[in-house]
Design an enzyme around this catalytic site. Structure first.
Site, short mmCIF file in Angstrom:
data_model
loop_
_atom_site.label_atom_id
_atom_site.label_comp_id
_atom_site.label_asym_id
_atom_site.label_seq_id
_atom_site.Cartn_x
_atom_site.Cartn_y
_atom_site.Cartn_z
N THR A 1 0.58 9.64 29.13
CA THR A 1 0.00 9.55 30.48
C THR A 1 -0.87 8.29 30.52
OG1 THR A 1 -1.83 10.96 29.77
CG2 THR A 1 -0.04 12.03 30.96
N CYS B 1 -7.77 6.70 24.15
CA CYS B 1 -8.20 7.86 24.96
C CYS B 1 -9.43 7.59 25.82
CB CYS B 1 -8.47 9.05 24.05
SG CYS B 1 -7.06 9.45 23.02
#
Ligand code: UGA
Length: 443
Positions: A105, A274
């Site tokens: 994603t 992240c």
């Protein structure tokens, strides 16, 4: 974080009859670790990817990523037959009781996470799942993604459960098998319990909640940690200005359980695959619901300012040598130690910044390869990098850099300045050899 519990042992799981057929879609960090660890817990797991080269590697026991302990576990579980790899997604899902979505994603142009991989896969599997199959959102997805997946599946016999991962690169296997908590977000209680059942035997708090809250937990956790490090890095800068010692200050904070003793180490800024992506996505989501998270926005700005300040410090130390074309040795490329990942690595950002002014740069990293967009001389060893250097900058906290020997560094370097952005070195030992260790916020 408290003391880690020992990893699960096999015997426990043979006593557990609830072993399941699981398909894991996506074999990146999250998918590979999730699939392998679920197989380690005794389940029958098939990992799916459309990258044939990657699958070939995995089939011969070679991992496309570096992750402590994972290659051994993959090889062991392949031998047992409980872990297999395939590109045939339809076959893999056709027998699965659980389908884990571990798809990428990445950050989209608008700051939001790009869900195209998930939507494309979910559309393909829609209508092809067994009744009562549970689709589990494992990788980090925007809030409401469980509902999006549910709607795309359009199958009332199938449930969607959010079960976010909290795996750190470099310690992902341990984090999976000894988690701080397991978060399960489900609209349906039985589906939630079935997902919790996959982790039976792992001793950890289980937070059972609704899907939107589970999805939010993941973003808030990463944002809070990023915010904490931005705070620590600003504190280092403050300590620098007032003459305090940031490590002593953080030690003083660490005993307060309301603050917590981890994630208090200053550094060159936070990075990785992240924190940057997830903080941006949270900021975008918060704006879209008209509840801006200005603190997170500020943490992102503070982080970039800090990275720039570190680069500026190295520049000024290099200029202060008075050498016309100073040689700068850079130790570390990855965004942190124990990983070869250079995505959003502060080290890369700092090196690019230095390259606008200096030509004579050389880098060493024990594991990370130089990203394609970075043109820089590469040393094979840290000694080779430091040989003749006017300035050395430590950018990643690899343990080998902690063990740098002052006398050998002295004999290698031409200059005497080491900028230690990771607080690895005992400056007194180095000063005895006429080496000056610069650490932001330390005297
Ligand atoms: C992070 C979270 O820690 C995981 O819980 C989460 O599952 C993962 O993101 C994810 O979303 O998948 P990771 O990106 O592997 O894990 O890296 P961290 O160990 O959290 O470090 C992030 C950055 O903070 C690194 O650049 C590191 O050098 C920096 N950092 C960390 C500090 O500068 N100081 C610290 O004290 C700790």
């Amino acid at each position: 974080m408290g003391a880690k519990k020992p990893a699960l042992k096999w015997g426990k799981w043979f006593m557990n009859s609830s072993l399941h057929k699981i398909a894991v879609l996506g074999t990146g960090y999250v998918g590979l670790t999730t699939g392998t660890c679920l197989a380690h817990l005794g389940h029958q797991v098939v990992c799916v990817d459309n990258d044939l080269k990657k699958l070939e590697m995995l089939d011969s026991g070679i991992l496309p990523i570096f992750e402590n302990g994972l290659p051994e576990l993959v090889r062991e579980l392949k031998l047992t037959g409980r872990l297999t790899f395939t590109s045939n997604m339809m076959e893999a899902i056709s027998a699965a009781e659980f389908v884990f979505l571990c798809l990428p994603t990445p950050q989209g142009h608008d700051g939001f996470a790009d869900l195209s991989a998930i939507t494309s896969v979910v559309k393909q599997i829609s209508g092809k799942l067994l009744p009562n199959t549970i689709v589990v959102n494992k990788s980090t997805v925007p809030v409401n993604s469980a509902f999006l997946v549910r709607d795309l599946l359009n199958d009332s016999r199938v449930h969607v459960v959010s079960n976010p991962e909290f795996l750190r690169e470099g310690s992902a296997v341990n984090d999976f098998l000894n988690p701080d908590r397991i978060v399960i977000g489900s609209e349906n209680q039985i589906a939630g319990e079935r997902v919790a059942g996959l982790y039976l035997g792992i001793r950890s708090p289980v937070v059972v909640t609704d899907p939107v809250s589970a999805e939010s937990i993941k973003y808030m956790a990463n944002a809070f940690l990023a915010l904490k490090i931005s705070f620590v890095n600003q504190a280092a800068s403050f300590c620098d200005a007032v003459g305090a010692d940031v490590l002593e200050v953080m030690r003083g904070l660490s005993f307060d359980p309301r603050i917590g003793g981890t994630f208090l180490t200053p550094g060159p800024g936070w990075g990785g695959s992240c924190f940057p992506k997830d903080t941006e996505a949270l900021v975008a989501m918060a704006k879209s619901v008209d509840r801006p998270m200005s603190l997170v926005e500020e943490a992102i700005v503070a982080n970039q300012n800090h990275i720039n300040a570190v680069a500026k410090l190295i520049r000024s130390e290099a200029k202060a040598t008075g050498v016309s074309n100073p040689r700068i040795a850079l130790l570390g490329l990855s965004f942190k130690a124990e990983t070869d990942d250079t995505r959003c690595s502060p080290a890369i950002d700092i090196i690019k910044n230095l390259q606008s002014e200096f030509e004579n740069l050389i880098v060493f990293d024990p594991l990370a390869i130089t990203p394609i967009e970075l043109e820089i001389n590469r040393a094979k060893t840290q000694e080779e990098a430091m040989k003749g250097a006017d300035v050395t900058a430590i950018l990643t906290e690899w343990s080998a850099f902690k063990r740098l020997e002052p006398s050998s560094v002295r004999s290698l370097m031409r200059g005497n300045v080491i900028i230690d952005t990771r607080y690895l070195l005992e400056s007194e030992q180095f000063s005895r050899h006429n080496l000056h260790v610069v650490q932001i916020g330390r005297k």
